[in-house]
Structure formats: structure tokens, C-alpha cells
Design a protein around this motif. Structure first.
Motif, PDB file in Angstrom:
ATOM      1  N   SER A 118       1.150  12.897  -7.438  1.00  0.00           N
ATOM      2  CA  SER A 118       1.008  14.734  -7.016  1.00  0.00           C
ATOM      3  C   SER A 118       2.002  15.120  -6.158  1.00  0.00           C
ATOM      4  O   SER A 118       1.939  14.523  -5.045  1.00  0.00           O
ATOM      5  N   ASP A 169      -1.682  11.763 -13.090  1.00  0.00           N
ATOM      6  CA  ASP A 169      -1.035  12.418 -12.287  1.00  0.00           C
ATOM      7  C   ASP A 169      -1.149  13.728 -12.561  1.00  0.00           C
ATOM      8  O   ASP A 169      -2.182  14.516 -12.666  1.00  0.00           O
ATOM      9  N   GLU A 170      -0.466  14.493 -11.409  1.00  0.00           N
ATOM     10  CA  GLU A 170      -0.356  15.459 -11.067  1.00  0.00           C
ATOM     11  C   GLU A 170      -2.461  15.989 -10.432  1.00  0.00           C
ATOM     12  O   GLU A 170      -3.159  16.385 -10.674  1.00  0.00           O
ATOM     13  N   SER A 228       2.801  10.880  -3.245  1.00  0.00           N
ATOM     14  CA  SER A 228       2.475  12.223  -3.148  1.00  0.00           C
ATOM     15  C   SER A 228       3.776  13.157  -2.249  1.00  0.00           C
ATOM     16  O   SER A 228       4.097  12.506  -1.050  1.00  0.00           O
TER      17      SER A 228
END
Length: 318
Positions: free
Chosen positions: A215, A185-186, A86
Motif C-alpha cells: 500500500s 493490495d491497497e 509500503s
């Protein structure tokens, strides 16, 4: 693990000193798995791949990859089956994820690698416009080829017969051949754990399999990300408490890394940015961050660059 932790928790000072000595990293994460001194790592191999892709690793990328690719001396397999990351936007997350995929494709035969983003369209856009663009313009271009047919997109590595594909954010994602490396991802855009639940069973028969999720901060609707962050923070706090009592204690099979600015840190203070943005001074400047602060809504600036969860009503600016 669902332990609630304090946002103001901090690791012991020797953790930051070790990262600076090993990697030249002066912006340590607030929560981060420490490097195991007795484990070999394939991190340096990955760094060479990133250099060939035209993106020499920054100190924070060296640290994360060195820990993520630690090997268990007893088995020769990766020590961490799951890696959580993160970190704020524009810090080099994409280059690290590409390096991990290419290293995996080149290091072992017949590797099945799947990448997922917010949805299939976004995954394809990043896969084609960023991943393939960087590969095809690098010294590794002659070792790879691309297949763009809809629904069967692959970057192929003929020498090892490995392949890098994409998937949608659905319950059926990852179904098919065994999975060696799954990347989510994201993660802020995922409202549930359907991808994790789809990827994990496909990895059961692969001794070297890894799941990586990454993310920047999300919102209160980012249920899966918020759960993973809470669990990751608890994991690290418990790990440091355990190591303080017994440095030789067995470590968890998951690794976690999070850069974060608590609410009591002033969003307009460059000292806050220097403590939160590990790419600052490498690929990002204070002038650029100051410009973003001027144009963005405060809550969105907090989410994008301080890695805070955006709440419906943002807190008062300190």
C-alpha cells in the motif's frame, strides 16, 4: 510488536551501499530488510518472468523480490512467510505483484493464489484490466486462460494446474482450499485485519506459503495499515540493532520495506522525491511529480508521493 519508532530513524550507511552494489538501487528504503548473504533466492527467476510480461524489473523491484524470495538453506522453504511493502503510488507495485503471482503459478504445481484490493469490484477490475491484459499480451499468453464467471473468476495455468483468483474484503475471504500466496493490495482501505485473519489459517499446511500486503500511505482511519507500518518499522530497527551486535543472529520470518519522507523534508524539493520515489528516473520523471505537486492538495500529495499518513489537519509546510 508495537514499538513506537522515530520517523527520522535511518539504517546504517553500509545498507544503502550494499543495495547500490547489488541492484544499482540509489533510492534505498528508510526501513528495509537487508539481503541475507548466505541464502539462495528465487529473485532472479522472478525477474525473468517480469521481463516476459513486458515489465523488466527496476532496481527497487529486484531488491524487494530478491529478499522476499530468499530460501532457508535448512528447509528449502521461503525464509519469509510475510512480506510487507509500503511505497508511494505509481512506482511499479502492480507489476511486481503480478510478477510474483505468475512466477508462483509457473514454478510449482497446483498453486492457489488469491488477490484482494479495496473491495471485490476493485480487485476484479485490476485482475481483468491489468493482470490479464498484461499476461494476454505477453509471450506467456499461450500458457494461460481466463475464466470470467462472476464469483468464480480465475486465471488458469493448465501446465501446472495453478490458478490466480480474487476475493472480497470479508471474514470468509480465503476460505476453501489451502492458500499458497495471498496478496492484500491497497491496504490503506482496510479498516481491520479481517483479510489477514482469513488468509493465515488457509496457509498453515503449505510450507511455501506467503502473505504479501502492499500500500501507499493512508489516513488516520487506516487502522490496519498504520499498525502494520508501525510493526514493520520496529521490526527493521530491531533487526539492524541485533545485526550490529551479532551478524549471524537468527532473523525474523517477516520482511518489510518502506519508502517514506519525514515531515521535516520539503515536499517541493526534488531531493526529497529522489530519496522517496524509487521509480524516479525509470518510469517517473521529476517533471511529472512537479505537475502533481501543482494540482494536488498538499496533504494528498504527501500521502500519494511521500508515503505520509494523511491527518485531519495537515502539518505546516516546511
Amino acid at each position: 510488536m508495537t514499538t513506537t519508532t522515530s520517523e527520522t530513524w535511518a539504517p546504517p550507511t553500509e545498507f544503502a551501499a550494499d543495495l547500490e552494489e547489488r541492484y544499482g538501487l540509489t533510492c534505498p528504503p528508510r526501513w528495509g530488510t537487508p539481503r541475507h548473504p548466505d541464502r539462495p533466492s528465487l529473485g532472479p527467476k522472478l525477474w525473468k518472468v517480469m521481463e516476459r510480461l513486458g515489465a523488466p524489473p527496476m532496481p527497487w523491484q529486484k531488491y524487494v523480490s530478491d529478499v522476499a524470495l530468499e530460501l532457508d538453506p535448512a528447509t528449502g522453504a521461503f525464509a519469509h512467510r510475510e512480506v510487507g511493502l509500503s511505497v508511494s503510488r505509481q512506482q511499479g507495485k502492480t507489476e511486481l505483484m503480478l510478477g510474483l503471482q505468475v512466477h508462483r503459478a509457473l514454478a510449482w504445481p497446483q498453486q492457489n493464489i488469491i488477490y484482494a484490493a479495496q473491495d471485490r469490484n476493485m480487485a476484479r477490475q485490476r485482475w481483468e484490466d491489468e493482470f490479464w491484459e498484461k499476461i494476454s499480451s505477453s509471450s506467456l499468453a499461450t500458457r494461460a486462460r481466463i475464466r470470467k464467471s462472476n464469483g468464480n473468476e480465475k486465471i488458469l495455468w493448465p501446465a501446472t494446474r495453478s490458478r490466480m483468483g480474487i476475493t472480497a474484503n470479508t471474514e470468509s475471504a480465503g476460505h476453501g482450499p489451502p492458500l499458497d500466496l495471498g496478496i492484500i493490495d491497497e491496504a490503506f482501505a482496510h479498516v481491520d485485519d479481517r483479510l489477514e485473519q482469513a488468509f493465515s489459517p488457509a496457509m498453515l499446511t503449505r510450507a511455501m506459503a506467503q502473505l504479501l500486503w502492499a500500500s501507499a500511505g493512508g489516513t488516520t482511519k487506516s487502522v490496519w495499515l498504520n499498525k502494520k507500518r508501525a510493526n514493520g518499522r520496529a521490526l527493521i530497527e530491531e533487526l539492524f540493532a541485533m545485526l550490529a551486535e551479532n551478524p549471524a543472529a537468527a532473523r525474523p520470518r517477516a520482511a518489510y520495506f518502506e519508502w517514506f519522507a519525514p515531515e521535516d523534508m520539503d515536499r517541493a524539493d526534488p531531493a526529497t522525491w529522489r530519496a522517496t520515489l524509487p521509480a524516479l528516473g525509470h518510469t517517473v520523471t521529476e517533471a511529472i511529480i512537479a505537475a502533481e505537486l501543482e494540482k494536488l492538495d498538499p496533504a494528498e500529495f504527501d500521502r500519494a508521493f511521500l508515503n505520509r499518513t494523511r491527518k485531519p489537519t495537515p502539518p505546516v509546510d516546511p
